[in-house]
Design a protein around this motif. Structure first.
Motif, PDB file in Angstrom:
ATOM      1  N   THR A 173       0.853  -1.185   0.000  1.00 60.99           N
ATOM      2  CA  THR A 173       0.000   0.000   0.000  1.00 60.99           C
ATOM      3  C   THR A 173       0.889   1.234   0.000  1.00 60.99           C
ATOM      4  OG1 THR A 173      -1.689  -1.183   1.271  1.00 60.99           O
ATOM      5  CG2 THR A 173      -1.830   1.217   1.243  1.00 60.99           C
ATOM      6  N   ALA A 174       0.627   2.126  -0.958  1.00 58.86           N
ATOM      7  CA  ALA A 174       1.378   3.388  -1.038  1.00 58.86           C
ATOM      8  C   ALA A 174       0.405   4.538  -0.759  1.00 58.86           C
ATOM      9  CB  ALA A 174       2.007   3.538  -2.412  1.00 58.86           C
ATOM     10  N   SER A 211       0.009  12.375   0.042  1.00 57.99           N
ATOM     11  CA  SER A 211      -0.998  13.385   0.404  1.00 57.99           C
ATOM     12  C   SER A 211      -2.141  13.465  -0.594  1.00 57.99           C
ATOM     13  CB  SER A 211      -0.331  14.761   0.555  1.00 57.99           C
ATOM     14  OG  SER A 211       0.254  15.142  -0.688  1.00 57.99           O
ATOM     15  N   VAL A 212      -1.992  12.840  -1.766  1.00 57.69           N
ATOM     16  CA  VAL A 212      -3.016  12.941  -2.805  1.00 57.69           C
ATOM     17  C   VAL A 212      -3.810  11.651  -2.980  1.00 57.69           C
ATOM     18  CG1 VAL A 212      -3.392  13.434  -5.259  1.00 57.69           C
ATOM     19  CG2 VAL A 212      -1.596  14.634  -4.005  1.00 57.69           C
ATOM     20  N   SER A 213      -3.139  10.506  -2.859  1.00 55.89           N
ATOM     21  CA  SER A 213      -3.849   9.266  -3.192  1.00 55.89           C
ATOM     22  C   SER A 213      -3.340   8.074  -2.387  1.00 55.89           C
ATOM     23  CB  SER A 213      -3.714   8.975  -4.688  1.00 55.89           C
ATOM     24  OG  SER A 213      -2.363   8.738  -5.004  1.00 55.89           O
ATOM     25  N   LEU A 214      -4.110   7.014  -2.522  1.00 56.99           N
ATOM     26  CA  LEU A 214      -3.786   5.730  -1.902  1.00 56.99           C
ATOM     27  C   LEU A 214      -3.806   4.692  -3.021  1.00 56.99           C
ATOM     28  CD1 LEU A 214      -3.634   3.906   0.781  1.00 56.99           C
ATOM     29  CD2 LEU A 214      -6.061   3.578   0.373  1.00 56.99           C
TER      30      LEU A 214
END
Length: 124
Positions: A7-8, A11-14
């Motif tokens: 899992t990465a 601040s913008v996405s997963l």
């Protein structure tokens, strides 16, 4: 069986990777069954064919052990055998006398069976 994923998160996405899996195998195969020759067979010529059977289906290789009458392993043994028979030839240097033999199976995961029963044979 075990599974894992990556899992990465920033601040913008997963983002998640696909799920991967693996299993572990710590189960030893069953010991082989000796088939021929019968115990205490006397041989007067070569080859001497030793055969056994396997009940385990995932065996990768068998180790064939041949001992002298004093239960010392013969030079050149154990032999790695991928099928279920082995021919002892006169070129192997076994002299007249009593011998014992047994087999151990090794599966694809590297697990080893216990040693089979021992049988004896005599070269005259």
């Amino acid at each position: 069986t075990y599974t894992w994923k990556v899992t990465a998160l920033n601040s913008v996405s997963l983002k998640e990777s696909a799920i991967f899996g693996f299993s572990t195998d710590f189960t030893s195969p069953t010991a082989p069954n000796l088939v021929t020759p019968a115990d205490n067979t006397i041989f007067t010529s070569y080859p001497i064919t030793l055969t056994w059977s396997r009940t385990a289906t995932d065996v990768d290789v068998d180790s064939l052990f041949v001992y002298n009458n004093s239960s010392q392993i013969i030079a050149g043994f154990p032999k790695a055998v991928t099928n279920t028979s082995f021919d002892i030839t006169n070129a192997m240097g076994l002299i007249i006398g009593q011998y014992k033999w047994a087999v151990k199976s090794i599966d694809r995961a590297g697990n080893k069976s216990s040693l089979s029963i021992q049988r004896q044979f005599r070269i005259q």
